[in-house]
Design a protein around this motif. Structure first.
Motif: not given
Length: 339
Positions: A120-126
């Motif tokens: 899981l990663g954070s992309v622009k907060g999502f």
């Protein structure tokens, strides 16, 4: 007259969920305070200012900035309105992500957790799920190696209702390779000498990466001398300069040569070989009419069978002494006899 009531009428009416614009009047480590034109100022705590836990409030806003916030609560324990910048940004950022998905723009994601089947990663907060098979062009043995890393991605799936996305680093890398290949192919010209790296060897030649695209270096273009296999002179990983022999842009095929940038030994043969000279060479071919001897890479001489004398039982690989009988530079032939 109820002056207090009249005074309160000068302020705007707000309710929970409203999006209002305010001016930052104070910033500290806890968050930011805004004047929103209401009877109480709005407080935006640090965790409602940004999605990045490492950012300080002062990194996000400055005194005097005008920002939009969503009202979370009309009054907190300090008498201020509780508001969120993150909630407003969330809607805008989701629209950005949808556009990134449609346009296939690259986005950055910071990996924070491993889960079944990927990370899981954070992309622009999502939150963004990256399947293990999409982390690299090849198999990834240890997913934990990616924890804490920020990587480039392409969004390959998007769930509007759940506000979830699926990303692929593999697609991003493939796209970069294709762009680099196209750029290299566009700029290449026949006759250029470029740097490359040997990627693979076959019986008929070597494939050389010359900047995102592989060119074929055929075995007869590797050396002026005789070689049985490209591995006789090349190894995978070798760095070398090659000559662009031919370009087929439509089929993305490039023919390469090493011989073109190596002096042709016949160009200096007139200075090296004279009738009567005694030379040492290696037997490289045996035919019905004689034996071919390599005098140096690229120059073979022929010992006719009538000049073999008692050494007619020569075999390939033998080292022999020979005498030069004739040199024909135009036809690139040298006649020899055994000594």
């Amino acid at each position: 007259m109820d002056y207090m009531n009249e005074y309160e009428k000068t302020f705007k009416e707000i309710k929970r969920g409203d999006v209002v614009e305010g001016t930052v009047i104070q910033v500290n480590d806890e968050g930011a305070i805004l004047n929103i034109g209401y009877k109480a100022d709005a407080f935006v705590p640090k965790n409602e200012l940004t999605y990045d836990d490492e950012e300080l409030p002062s990194d996000v806003v400055k005194v005097g900035d005008k920002i939009e916030v969503e009202i979370l609560r009309l009054e907190n324990e300090d008498g201020n309105v509780l508001a969120s910048k993150k909630r407003v940004d969330s809607s805008k950022i989701w629209d950005e992500l949808k556009n990134d998905y449609e346009e296939q723009n690259a986005v950055k994601g910071k990996i924070y957790k491993t889960v079944k089947g990927g990370v899981l990663g954070s992309v622009k907060g999502f939150s963004c799920f990256i399947p293990a098979s999409h982390l690299d062009l090849k198999h990834v043995d240890n997913l934990n190696d990616y924890i804490g890393k920020t990587i480039d991605l392409k969004i390959i799936e998007i769930d509007e209702q759940k506000k979830r996305i699926v990303g692929s680093r593999r697609n991003y890398l493939k796209d970069m390779i294709e762009k680099k290949k196209a750029e290299t192919l566009k700029n290449l010209q026949v006759g250029q000498v470029v740097k490359g790296v040997v990627k693979s060897l076959t019986e008929y030649g070597a494939f050389v990466d010359i900047g995102g695209i592989d060119g074929l270096l055929r075995i007869n273009e590797i050396s002026w001398g005789r070689i049985k296999h490209p591995s006789d002179v090349l190894s995978i990983g070798d760095e070398l300069e090659v000559y662009i022999l031919n370009i087929d842009r439509e089929n993305e095929k490039i023919a390469l040569s090493l011989k073109k940038i190596i002096p042709n030994p016949w160009d200096s043969a007139d200075r090296k070989y004279h009738v009567g000279d005694i030379k040492t060479g290696k037997v490289v071919g045996i035919t019905q009419f004689g034996v071919f001897v390599e005098l140096e890479p690229g120059i073979d001489g022929l010992i006719h069978k009538t000049h073999l004398n008692e050494k007619g039982d020569l075999k390939e690989g033998d080292i022999v002494n020979v005498e030069v009988l004739n040199v024909d530079l135009d036809k690139k032939r040298i006649r020899l006899k055994i000594k």
